[in-house]
Design a protein around this motif. Structure first.
Motif, PDB file in Angstrom:
ATOM      1  N   GLU B  60       0.192  -0.916   0.115  1.00  0.00           N
ATOM      2  CA  GLU B  60      -0.214   0.051   0.135  1.00  0.00           C
ATOM      3  C   GLU B  60       1.020   1.371  -0.264  1.00  0.00           C
ATOM      4  O   GLU B  60       2.401   1.507   0.928  1.00  0.00           O
ATOM      5  CB  GLU B  60      -0.827   0.235   1.260  1.00  0.00           C
ATOM      6  CG  GLU B  60      -1.872  -1.139   1.657  1.00  0.00           C
ATOM      7  CD  GLU B  60      -2.771  -1.192   2.905  1.00  0.00           C
ATOM      8  OE1 GLU B  60      -4.494  -1.024   2.794  1.00  0.00           O
ATOM      9  OE2 GLU B  60      -2.232  -0.701   3.362  1.00  0.00           O
ATOM     10  N   GLU B  61       0.610   2.647  -0.704  1.00  0.00           N
ATOM     11  CA  GLU B  61       1.467   3.956  -0.676  1.00  0.00           C
ATOM     12  C   GLU B  61       0.492   4.248   0.838  1.00  0.00           C
ATOM     13  O   GLU B  61      -0.964   3.993   0.943  1.00  0.00           O
ATOM     14  CB  GLU B  61       1.586   4.396  -1.423  1.00  0.00           C
ATOM     15  CG  GLU B  61       1.521   3.864  -2.937  1.00  0.00           C
ATOM     16  CD  GLU B  61       1.600   5.507  -4.040  1.00  0.00           C
ATOM     17  OE1 GLU B  61       0.982   5.753  -5.238  1.00  0.00           O
ATOM     18  OE2 GLU B  61       2.691   5.267  -3.558  1.00  0.00           O
ATOM     19  N   THR B  62       1.133   4.894   1.683  1.00  0.00           N
ATOM     20  CA  THR B  62       0.614   5.725   2.203  1.00  0.00           C
ATOM     21  C   THR B  62       0.960   7.180   2.062  1.00  0.00           C
ATOM     22  O   THR B  62       1.548   7.222   0.805  1.00  0.00           O
ATOM     23  CB  THR B  62       1.581   4.911   3.125  1.00  0.00           C
ATOM     24  OG1 THR B  62       3.019   5.301   4.079  1.00  0.00           O
ATOM     25  CG2 THR B  62       0.780   3.415   3.920  1.00  0.00           C
ATOM     26  N   LYS B  63       0.546   7.864   2.551  1.00  0.00           N
ATOM     27  CA  LYS B  63       1.375   9.558   3.212  1.00  0.00           C
ATOM     28  C   LYS B  63       2.573   9.209   3.167  1.00  0.00           C
ATOM     29  O   LYS B  63       2.922  10.543   2.651  1.00  0.00           O
ATOM     30  CB  LYS B  63       0.283  10.220   4.481  1.00  0.00           C
ATOM     31  CG  LYS B  63      -0.489  10.269   4.250  1.00  0.00           C
ATOM     32  CD  LYS B  63      -1.034  11.005   5.748  1.00  0.00           C
ATOM     33  CE  LYS B  63      -3.318  10.715   5.967  1.00  0.00           C
ATOM     34  NZ  LYS B  63      -3.498  11.385   7.358  1.00  0.00           N
ATOM     35  N   THR B  64       3.177   8.863   3.665  1.00  0.00           N
ATOM     36  CA  THR B  64       5.450   9.140   3.624  1.00  0.00           C
ATOM     37  C   THR B  64       5.881   7.954   2.829  1.00  0.00           C
ATOM     38  O   THR B  64       6.582   7.844   2.537  1.00  0.00           O
ATOM     39  CB  THR B  64       5.262   8.671   5.293  1.00  0.00           C
ATOM     40  OG1 THR B  64       5.151   7.301   5.722  1.00  0.00           O
ATOM     41  CG2 THR B  64       4.602   9.924   5.945  1.00  0.00           C
ATOM     42  N   GLY B  65       4.877   6.994   2.190  1.00  0.00           N
ATOM     43  CA  GLY B  65       6.034   5.956   1.052  1.00  0.00           C
ATOM     44  C   GLY B  65       4.989   4.610   1.131  1.00  0.00           C
ATOM     45  O   GLY B  65       3.564   4.944   0.692  1.00  0.00           O
ATOM     46  N   ALA B 212       6.045  -7.747  11.159  1.00  0.00           N
ATOM     47  CA  ALA B 212       4.820  -7.708  10.294  1.00  0.00           C
ATOM     48  C   ALA B 212       4.829  -6.859   8.505  1.00  0.00           C
ATOM     49  O   ALA B 212       3.977  -7.211   8.365  1.00  0.00           O
ATOM     50  CB  ALA B 212       3.725  -6.750  11.081  1.00  0.00           C
ATOM     51  N   GLY B 213       5.813  -6.412   8.579  1.00  0.00           N
ATOM     52  CA  GLY B 213       5.633  -5.845   7.337  1.00  0.00           C
ATOM     53  C   GLY B 213       6.660  -4.486   6.872  1.00  0.00           C
ATOM     54  O   GLY B 213       7.651  -4.700   8.246  1.00  0.00           O
ATOM     55  N   VAL B 214       7.322  -4.021   6.123  1.00  0.00           N
ATOM     56  CA  VAL B 214       8.003  -2.976   6.357  1.00  0.00           C
ATOM     57  C   VAL B 214       8.158  -2.084   5.338  1.00  0.00           C
ATOM     58  O   VAL B 214       6.843  -1.997   4.496  1.00  0.00           O
ATOM     59  CB  VAL B 214       9.388  -3.071   5.244  1.00  0.00           C
ATOM     60  CG1 VAL B 214       9.937  -4.583   6.057  1.00  0.00           C
ATOM     61  CG2 VAL B 214       9.357  -3.475   3.797  1.00  0.00           C
ATOM     62  N   THR B 215       8.365  -0.538   5.239  1.00  0.00           N
ATOM     63  CA  THR B 215       8.027   0.723   4.779  1.00  0.00           C
ATOM     64  C   THR B 215       9.075   1.476   4.371  1.00  0.00           C
ATOM     65  O   THR B 215      10.042   0.992   5.019  1.00  0.00           O
ATOM     66  CB  THR B 215       7.315   1.505   5.581  1.00  0.00           C
ATOM     67  OG1 THR B 215       8.208   1.561   7.363  1.00  0.00           O
ATOM     68  CG2 THR B 215       5.583   0.631   6.351  1.00  0.00           C
ATOM     69  N   ILE B 216       9.038   1.942   3.504  1.00  0.00           N
ATOM     70  CA  ILE B 216       9.705   2.267   2.434  1.00  0.00           C
ATOM     71  C   ILE B 216       9.139   4.055   2.958  1.00  0.00           C
ATOM     72  O   ILE B 216       8.849   3.970   2.543  1.00  0.00           O
ATOM     73  CB  ILE B 216      10.383   1.973   1.185  1.00  0.00           C
ATOM     74  CG1 ILE B 216      10.570   0.875   1.828  1.00  0.00           C
ATOM     75  CG2 ILE B 216      11.238   3.043   0.838  1.00  0.00           C
ATOM     76  CD1 ILE B 216      10.590  -0.091   0.418  1.00  0.00           C
ATOM     77  N   PRO B 217      10.287   5.069   3.163  1.00  0.00           N
ATOM     78  CA  PRO B 217       9.680   6.375   2.583  1.00  0.00           C
ATOM     79  C   PRO B 217      10.141   6.548   0.941  1.00  0.00           C
ATOM     80  O   PRO B 217      11.126   6.186   0.861  1.00  0.00           O
ATOM     81  CB  PRO B 217      10.565   7.383   3.759  1.00  0.00           C
ATOM     82  CG  PRO B 217      12.459   6.037   4.048  1.00  0.00           C
ATOM     83  CD  PRO B 217      11.505   4.512   3.824  1.00  0.00           C
ATOM     84  N   GLU B 218       8.730   7.698   1.274  1.00  0.00           N
ATOM     85  CA  GLU B 218       9.131   8.027  -0.316  1.00  0.00           C
ATOM     86  C   GLU B 218      10.822   8.480  -0.914  1.00  0.00           C
ATOM     87  O   GLU B 218      11.209   9.540   0.589  1.00  0.00           O
ATOM     88  CB  GLU B 218       7.807   9.864  -0.106  1.00  0.00           C
ATOM     89  CG  GLU B 218       7.188   9.090  -1.084  1.00  0.00           C
ATOM     90  CD  GLU B 218       6.205  10.201  -1.864  1.00  0.00           C
ATOM     91  OE1 GLU B 218       5.002   9.831  -2.095  1.00  0.00           O
ATOM     92  OE2 GLU B 218       6.414  11.033  -0.554  1.00  0.00           O
ATOM     93  N   ASN B 219      10.318   8.462  -2.041  1.00  0.00           N
ATOM     94  CA  ASN B 219      11.796   9.025  -1.827  1.00  0.00           C
ATOM     95  C   ASN B 219      12.443   9.490  -3.811  1.00  0.00           C
ATOM     96  O   ASN B 219      11.024   9.726  -4.025  1.00  0.00           O
ATOM     97  CB  ASN B 219      13.560   8.436  -1.752  1.00  0.00           C
ATOM     98  CG  ASN B 219      13.444   7.123  -2.485  1.00  0.00           C
ATOM     99  OD1 ASN B 219      13.375   6.933  -3.897  1.00  0.00           O
ATOM    100  ND2 ASN B 219      12.804   5.523  -2.287  1.00  0.00           N
ATOM    101  N   ASN B 220      13.336  10.047  -3.778  1.00  0.00           N
ATOM    102  CA  ASN B 220      13.367  10.449  -5.195  1.00  0.00           C
ATOM    103  C   ASN B 220      13.987   9.502  -6.113  1.00  0.00           C
ATOM    104  O   ASN B 220      14.949   9.753  -7.184  1.00  0.00           O
ATOM    105  CB  ASN B 220      13.754  12.038  -5.595  1.00  0.00           C
ATOM    106  CG  ASN B 220      12.602  12.686  -5.567  1.00  0.00           C
ATOM    107  OD1 ASN B 220      11.557  12.685  -5.431  1.00  0.00           O
ATOM    108  ND2 ASN B 220      13.411  14.162  -4.114  1.00  0.00           N
TER     109      ASN B 220
END
Lengths: 743, 325
Positions: B60-65, B212-220
């Motif tokens: 899933e895309e979240t607000k932060t990544g 439970a999972g991983v998150t990746i912060p938004e980046n360029n």
């Protein structure tokens, strides 16, 4: 592939067992089931040399479902394994190793116990509970150390060969000296070795065994257990690749036979993949020195080829490593030396292109080095030293179309367009290299029997006790019989894989098609004569001029005998049989060994490789392979092509990735699995183009065919190595050529 | 393989509860690593707790990544549209891993948890401090071609075999963990650990916890990325050396950069000093060579892996060149 094939309308037929293979109907040795079948698993030693002091099998015996644990302590003494006085006189290095006959450990992973249980999983678990106490002795598994500190074997196979002046290369105008190293390479056919054993009482047995030789397997079992020939039946309907690993009746098979007889139940034993590294042989490691010299205009004046290889401590193994150096090129002065050191490792064995492949890696690399030193094109250099006769044996060749193979292959890959300068060709980040290597392997013909039965419905049944490890023996024989006997392949049934059938040849050494094909040829030719005899006075063929039909008056086509002078006069084979009131026509024919009187026979392969080496990372990609082969007349084009493709895929592994690694501190394998022992995967294999000269050998056999299974691998590694040099300017004289060696 | 019990659970809480009651048990998802280890006797969990039914399969895309559930299989991550468009470094690293068949079974959580491929770890007849503390390190003076050049100890020189993890480390991902005491999160680069004196522990996951999972912060890092994997064959081989390189360029100038290596350490090896050096520099091969030199400081080889001292810097330069385009 180029369609340069002669005579027959159909160049190939599809595999007669293809549908069985792809639908799973084909049964391999581990796939037979019987009521009450039990499973056996071997426990291997964890030391390389020493003896067993004590064994505790109680936990294993008490584990769920376990029926027995067999060790050297409770294994019956087999008649064929008795330590006789004669045995005592045999040197230790030739005594062999007979499973469960003593407490001596000869290699790491040697079977010390056979655990039998009612399921495979229970047997695996219980086998892990066997506790063995060892008395360790100092082992030697390192060939380099053995050369330094040990002693080579002595005896006849190790005689030096000298033609002309010994070590004449030293006085040559242009010369090279180089040492080439090839690591130990393991047998790992897709099908893991397995055996299913069914005893009837203690004197009669049927085994479903992975083997390339029904007869030898039968004999080995007979001798070991003291059984009568008619009481030992070996069945091998299908083999999923063997490449030489299935000639011996290995200790695991004997262990299964012992275990099954002990408990009186049908028993199955499958090796684990890791056991394939120690229990079914391998290509021995070899270190080869080649010193070679030529005149300035590129005539070879001296070759000295010294090979040092290894065997086990208990069984001598030698192969033709230095053979090709004696006869592939016309060189007046050739010296070869061959040394073998015994190591505390399991027994090496034949492996595709045995000996010749190892030797050709060195010889054909050295030829490239010398061509380079002479500033000569490598193909031109080979042509300047082309052997028109076999100088080793002073005999003419039965046939030799190696020149044609050079030409076919060179044209196809556009050899003349390569810039001969090393490191001169580039595509983006990649350095491009072209290389070539020549392979040769002896062609021969052995004994084989084929029984034929023609039925009134026109079906021809052919039977022979041969096994097929994959090349498509039944297919090739069907094609051959179809061409000679003049019936559709659909009406031919080739039955094999059973020692109860008339004995066929073993499958190996590239001799099956020549040996078995000769017998098939003979049986078909004589069957035609018999058929013609049936209708000698048949009114069907009566014309004004023909009153009595002779075989030579007839054509045999599409299942009909047709009068050559009047094609409207014909009768089907079946009708001929029915008219004669016969239920069948039977015939047994043989191929009687080698008829070579005065000739030398060889097959040849010329490999051309285009590859790319990444300048920054040393990664190698093989971009294209063209292999041109002189294997005489090709019996069945598609399966023949597959054999060469398969050999080349093996060659890619050999040249770029395969290396059996033993940690010499423990004398134990460190990469005995498919994740760590790398063979080529699909992504490593480019389009492989196979070209056949396809000219019949007039001497070897009536079908004109030479062998091809072995020769397809011989010389390939040198082609890769030479291409790497052309791409990078670096000579890597050690296989496999991995990226770390090029960085 | 020894006998074991088997439980299938369908909630994270149930998974944690069952593990709490069976401390010698083990979670199983794709099983591509665990089953091999069980077959070879390297590990023998008393109970397999099958977590394949847990609701951790979303990307899933979240607000932060981006958020990726622990049970998403590797091939689904690699082929996911958002991943391909916005996190292509991750897709590229995944595609370099294992074989198609394995990627179809292996999960994100399992990939993070996979054990080393060190041959001494895998053979119970050999010494290995990771498998059997105190038995010694077979690789130290043995066949160590695949082994570490950074952060190793005299107790263990094994490497983490993952490709995916190298990209996640480069992308500043975070691991989300659930446990008996609730949820916590940890920076990906801090999740795996160096061997030190306790090589038995691959990572910082505590007893009873589950990923439970991983998150990746938004980046360029979209256009100028590259995952370079050098291996002995074209597929189904672990990295001799791999490099995840991500650049954010402003004209010819490096605005932002991430570098991580695989096949060189007990954990994904982030090249922070090299990143610092490169930030604000103009793109050039010379600069990349200097960055590689900085990255290689402190590297130490053990014999069979000496080549990595040459291959690793060459790989860094090559990956940066490829990323720079």
């Amino acid at each position: 592939m180029d369609k340069k094939f002669s005579t027959n309308a159909l160049h190939f037929i599809d595999r007669v067992d293809g549908v069985q293979k792809v639908t799973g109907a084909a049964k391999y040795s581990a796939e037979y089931d019987f009521p009450g079948l039990v499973y056996a698993v071997l426990t291997g030693s964890t030391i390389a040399k020493g003896s067993i002091v004590d064994m505790d099998t109680k936990a294993a015996e008490n584990a769920p479902g376990v029926l027995a644990v067999v060790t050297h302590l409770n294994s019956p003494e087999l008649p064929g394994y008795k330590k006789t006085a004669i045995q005592a006189n045999v040197p230790e290095t030739k005594r062999g190793y007979h499973v469960f006959t003593d407490n001596i450990i000869r290699f790491n992973g040697q079977p010390v116990a056979l655990t039998i249980a009612n399921t495979y999983e229970r047997a695996v678990y219980a086998a892990s509970l066997v506790k063995t106490k060892y008395k360790e002795e100092e082992h030697q598994t390192d060939l380099d150390a053995a050369i330094k500190n040990g002693k080579a074997l002595e005896g006849n196979p190790y005689k030096d060969y000298v033609r002309g002046e010994p070590d004449a290369w030293k006085n040559s105008e242009v010369k090279i000296e180089a040492e080439y190293r090839m690591p130990l390479e393991v047998h790992n056919p897709m099908e893991i070795h397995a055996i299913t054993v069914v005893w009837e009482g203690e004197e009669k047995v049927t085994v479903y065994e992975k083997t390339q030789t029904l007869k030898t397997t039968q004999q080995n079992i007979m001798r070991a257990f003291g059984l009568k020939e008619e009481n030992v039946r070996v069945i091998t309907q299908f083999v999923g690749g063997a490449f030489g690993s299935a000639f011996n009746t290995w200790p695991h098979s004997m262990a299964a036979l012992i275990g099954a007889r002990k408990i009186g139940k049908p028993l199955k034993l499958m090796l684990a993949r890791s056991q394939m590294f120690t229990l079914v042989g391998y290509r021995p490691q070899a270190i080869q020195k080649i010193n070679m010299g030529a005149t300035k205009d590129g005539k070879l004046t001296g070759i000295t080829h010294e090979a040092t290889a290894m065997t086990s401590s208990y069984q001598e193994f030698t192969e033709g490593i230095v053979n090709a150096s004696r006869s592939l090129y016309t060189c007046p002065n050739v010296t070869t030396r061959y040394k073998v050191y015994p190591l505390d490792l399991s027994q090496p064995t034949w492996m595709r292109g045995p000996g010749e492949t190892t030797g050709a890696y060195a010889l054909e690399s050295a030829m490239d080095e010398l061509a380079d030193a002479l500033h000569l094109d490598p193909i031109e250099f080979r042509l300047r030293n082309y052997a028109e006769t076999d100088l080793e044996n002073n005999k003419p060749y039965s046939s030799k179309f190696l020149k044609e193979a050079y030409q076919l292959g060179a044209e196809k890959i556009k050899w003349q367009d390569r810039n001969p300068e090393p490191r001169s060709m580039k595509e983006g980040d990649w350095m491009i290299g072209y290389g070539t290597g020549t392979g040769t392997f002896g062609a021969w013909r052995g004994d084989a029997k084929v029984a034929a039965r023609l039925l009134p419905d026109g079906t021809l049944i052919l039977q022979s006790g041969v096994t097929d490890m994959g090349p498509g023996t039944a297919t090739a024989m069907t094609k051959l019989a179809s061409d000679i006997f003049g019936i559709s392949p659909r009406n031919i049934k080739f039955e094999m894989g059973d020692s109860n059938l008339p004995p066929g040849p073993f499958q190996g050494g590239s001799g099956t098609t020549s040996s078995l094909g000769t017998a098939v040829h003979n049986v078909c030719v004589n069957m035609k004569k018999k058929l013609a005899d049936l209708i000698k006075d048949n009114s069907i063929f009566h014309t004004e001029i023909v009153h009595t039909v002779k075989p030579e008056d007839l054509l045999f086509e599409d299942g009909y005998m047709i009068l050559a002078s009047d094609h409207s006069k014909k009768i089907s084979y079946g009708d001929a049989l029915k008219d004669a009131g016969m239920k069948q026509l039977e015939l047994l024919e043989s191929s009687d060994g080698n008829p070579m009187n005065g000739y030398s026979a060889f097959s040849y392969a010329v490999h051309f490789v285009k590859l790319m080496v990444h300048a920054a990372t040393g990664v190698i990609k093989i971009a294209r392979v063209v292999s041109a082969v002189d294997a005489g007349k090709i019996v069945n084009e598609s399966t023949a092509e597959s054999q060469i493709i398969g050999a080349v895929v093996g060659g890619i592994g050999m040249s770029l990735m395969e290396e059996g690694v033993v940690d010499h501190r423990y004398g134990r394998w460190v990469n005995n699995n498919f994740a760590d022992y790398h063979v080529a995967v699909q992504a490593d294999v480019p389009h492989i183009e196979v070209l056949f000269v396809n000219k019949p050998d007039p001497i070897l056999n009536p079908i004109g065919s030479k062998g091809m299974g072995e020769v397809g691998l011989v010389g390939f590694a040198a082609a890769v190595s030479n291409a790497v040099y052309h791409a990078t300017g670096k000579r890597i004289r050690e296989l496999p050529i991995t990226p770390d060696k090029l960085i | 393989m020894i006998n074991f019990e088997y439980t299938r659970v369908s909630s994270v809480k149930a998974a944690i509860d069952v593990l709490a009651k069976n401390p010698t048990g083990s979670f199983i998802a794709g099983g591509t690593n665990l089953i091999d280890l069980m077959k070879r006797g390297v590990t023998a969990p008393s109970r397999l707790i099958d977590i394949n039914n847990l609701p951790l399969k979303q990307i899933e895309e979240t607000k932060t990544g981006l958020s990726i559930g622990a049970l998403v299989i590797n091939s689904d991550v690699e082929e996911n549209d958002i991943v391909q468009k916005k996190y292509p470094l991750l897709a590229m690293a995944l595609k370099a891993g294992a074989s198609a068949q394995l990627r179809n079974m292996a999960t994100v959580g399992g990939n993070i948890m996979q054990r080393t491929r060190c041959t001494y770890f895998h053979d119970t007849a050999m010494p290995c401090n990771k498998r059997e503390p105190g038995s010694g390190c077979g690789a130290l003076q043995g066949y160590n071609r695949m082994h570490a050049i950074f952060g190793a100890s005299d107790k263990c020189i094994a490497v983490h075999p993952s490709d995916m993890c190298i990209a996640l480390a480069a992308l500043d991902a975070t691991v989300h963990i659930s446990g008996p005491k609730g949820e916590r999160k940890i920076l990906f680069t801090n999740f795996h650990r160096l061997p030190g004196d306790t090589p038995g522990k691959d990572n910082t996951l505590l007893k009873g916890e589950i990923i439970a999972g991983v998150t990746i912060p938004e980046n360029n890092f979209i256009k100028n990325i590259y995952y370079l994997k050098i291996r002995d064959r074209a597929s189904y081989a672990f990295a001799l050396v791999s490099v995840a390189a991500a650049l954010e360029l402003s004209g010819e100038t490096v605005k932002n950069v991430r570098l991580a290596m695989g096949g060189v350490a007990h954990k994904p090896w982030r090249l922070t000093e090299a990143e610092k050096f490169l930030t604000g520099k103009r793109v050039s091969k010379e600069t990349f060579i200097q960055a590689a030199e900085i990255a290689m400081k402190g590297a130490k080889a053990y014999g069979h892996n000496n080549f990595k001292l040459k291959m690793a810097p060459a790989a860094i330069v090559e990956a940066l060149m490829k990323a720079a385009g």
